[in-house]
Design a protein around this motif. Structure first.
Motif, PDB file in Angstrom:
ATOM      1  N   ASN A  29      31.274  54.665  34.799  1.00 49.50           N
ATOM      2  CA  ASN A  29      30.580  54.503  36.075  1.00 49.50           C
ATOM      3  C   ASN A  29      31.825  54.202  37.150  1.00 49.50           C
ATOM      4  OD1 ASN A  29      29.621  52.847  38.318  1.00 49.50           O
ATOM      5  ND2 ASN A  29      28.116  52.156  36.875  1.00 49.50           N
ATOM      6  N   SER A  30      31.713  54.902  38.408  1.00 49.19           N
ATOM      7  CA  SER A  30      32.826  54.708  39.113  1.00 49.19           C
ATOM      8  C   SER A  30      33.371  53.447  39.477  1.00 49.19           C
ATOM      9  CB  SER A  30      32.281  55.713  40.349  1.00 49.19           C
ATOM     10  OG  SER A  30      31.162  54.911  41.306  1.00 49.19           O
ATOM     11  N   ILE A  31      32.479  52.446  39.382  1.00 48.71           N
ATOM     12  CA  ILE A  31      33.061  51.237  39.781  1.00 48.71           C
ATOM     13  C   ILE A  31      34.335  50.812  38.770  1.00 48.71           C
ATOM     14  CG2 ILE A  31      31.089  50.144  40.757  1.00 48.71           C
ATOM     15  CD1 ILE A  31      30.700  48.633  38.058  1.00 48.71           C
ATOM     16  N   HIS A  32      34.577  51.531  37.594  1.00 46.87           N
ATOM     17  CA  HIS A  32      35.623  51.472  36.825  1.00 46.87           C
ATOM     18  C   HIS A  32      36.770  52.026  37.292  1.00 46.87           C
ATOM     19  CE1 HIS A  32      33.115  48.810  34.327  1.00 46.87           C
ATOM     20  NE2 HIS A  32      32.191  49.930  34.210  1.00 46.87           N
ATOM     21  N   ASP A  33      36.678  52.981  38.015  1.00 42.22           N
ATOM     22  CA  ASP A  33      37.665  54.010  38.338  1.00 42.22           C
ATOM     23  C   ASP A  33      38.736  53.224  39.450  1.00 42.22           C
ATOM     24  OD1 ASP A  33      39.531  55.903  39.002  1.00 42.22           O
ATOM     25  OD2 ASP A  33      38.033  57.681  39.564  1.00 42.22           O
ATOM     26  N   ILE A  34      39.976  52.991  39.068  1.00 43.95           N
ATOM     27  CA  ILE A  34      40.691  52.132  40.015  1.00 43.95           C
ATOM     28  C   ILE A  34      41.897  53.298  40.580  1.00 43.95           C
ATOM     29  CG2 ILE A  34      40.355  50.148  38.969  1.00 43.95           C
ATOM     30  CD1 ILE A  34      43.262  50.400  37.628  1.00 43.95           C
ATOM     31  N   THR A  35      41.613  54.347  40.423  1.00 44.01           N
ATOM     32  CA  THR A  35      42.632  55.443  40.981  1.00 44.01           C
ATOM     33  C   THR A  35      42.828  55.441  42.324  1.00 44.01           C
ATOM     34  OG1 THR A  35      41.798  57.085  39.253  1.00 44.01           O
ATOM     35  CG2 THR A  35      42.969  57.970  41.098  1.00 44.01           C
ATOM     36  N   ARG A  36      41.789  55.324  43.351  1.00 40.75           N
ATOM     37  CA  ARG A  36      41.922  55.056  44.660  1.00 40.75           C
ATOM     38  C   ARG A  36      42.922  53.765  45.012  1.00 40.75           C
ATOM     39  NH1 ARG A  36      36.836  54.811  47.492  1.00 40.75           N
ATOM     40  NH2 ARG A  36      36.738  57.034  47.190  1.00 40.75           N
ATOM     41  N   ARG A  37      42.602  52.787  44.313  1.00 37.77           N
ATOM     42  CA  ARG A  37      42.958  51.431  44.510  1.00 37.77           C
ATOM     43  C   ARG A  37      44.616  51.567  44.148  1.00 37.77           C
ATOM     44  NH1 ARG A  37      40.715  46.421  41.657  1.00 37.77           N
ATOM     45  NH2 ARG A  37      39.661  48.132  40.929  1.00 37.77           N
TER      46      ARG A  37
END
Length: 168
Positions: A151-159
């Motif tokens: 799920n995209s909520i677990h992707d912290i790349t942008r942060r």
């Protein structure tokens, strides 16, 4: 008797395993995208593009020559002698060989430059990532290409990219 004790033990183990798993904080990070998305990397990429601009323009000119000669051969081929046709086709073939070689060379230079940028910014990335792991209590990090779905909520790349920009 052993069977009666085994079921509760297995059930308890499954319960505790699920509870432990539910408490783990697992995130997804695309390291290359995080680093290359930073402002610093964008500046370095633009500088690298300017370094090879002359070669890129030369390749575009070669491609135009190939197209022009191909059109000439197609348009005037019926009125050209066999020698002229062979000569024009040889020019096209030679230009295509040069064009392919130049394109591969340019592509390798771009890949080398990207690797250089990744290595240059890796220490900063690792520091910011370590800080984020400590602050957010991250237990596990997965690469997006190693998982089937997240799920995209677990992707912290942008942060992570934003934190690297702040750390400049």
């Amino acid at each position: 008797m052993i069977k009666k004790l085994a079921f509760p033990v297995v059930a308890a183990a499954m319960f505790f395993a699920q509870t432990a798993q539910a408490e783990m904080k697992i995130v997804v990070v695309d390291t290359v995208r995080a680093i290359l998305g930073t402002e610093e990397a964008k500046v370095l990429i633009d500088a690298a593009a300017k370094e090879v601009e002359a070669e890129r323009v030369e390749l575009e000119d070669m491609a135009k020559q190939v197209n022009s000669l191909g059109e000439k051969l197609q348009k005037d081929g019926e009125v050209m002698s066999n020698a002229e046709k062979r000569k024009t086709q040889q020019e096209i073939d030679d230009l295509r060989i040069d064009l392919d070689f130049g394109a591969k060379k340019l592509q390798k230079q771009a890949q080398d430059k990207q690797n250089e940028i990744l290595q240059q910014l890796a220490p900063k990335y690792e520091k910011v990532l370590k800080d984020l792991i400590d602050v957010e209590g991250i237990d596990m990090i997965l690469a997006p290409n190693s998982i089937v779905y997240a799920n995209s909520i677990h992707d912290i790349t942008r942060r992570l990219t934003e934190k690297m920009n702040e750390a400049e």
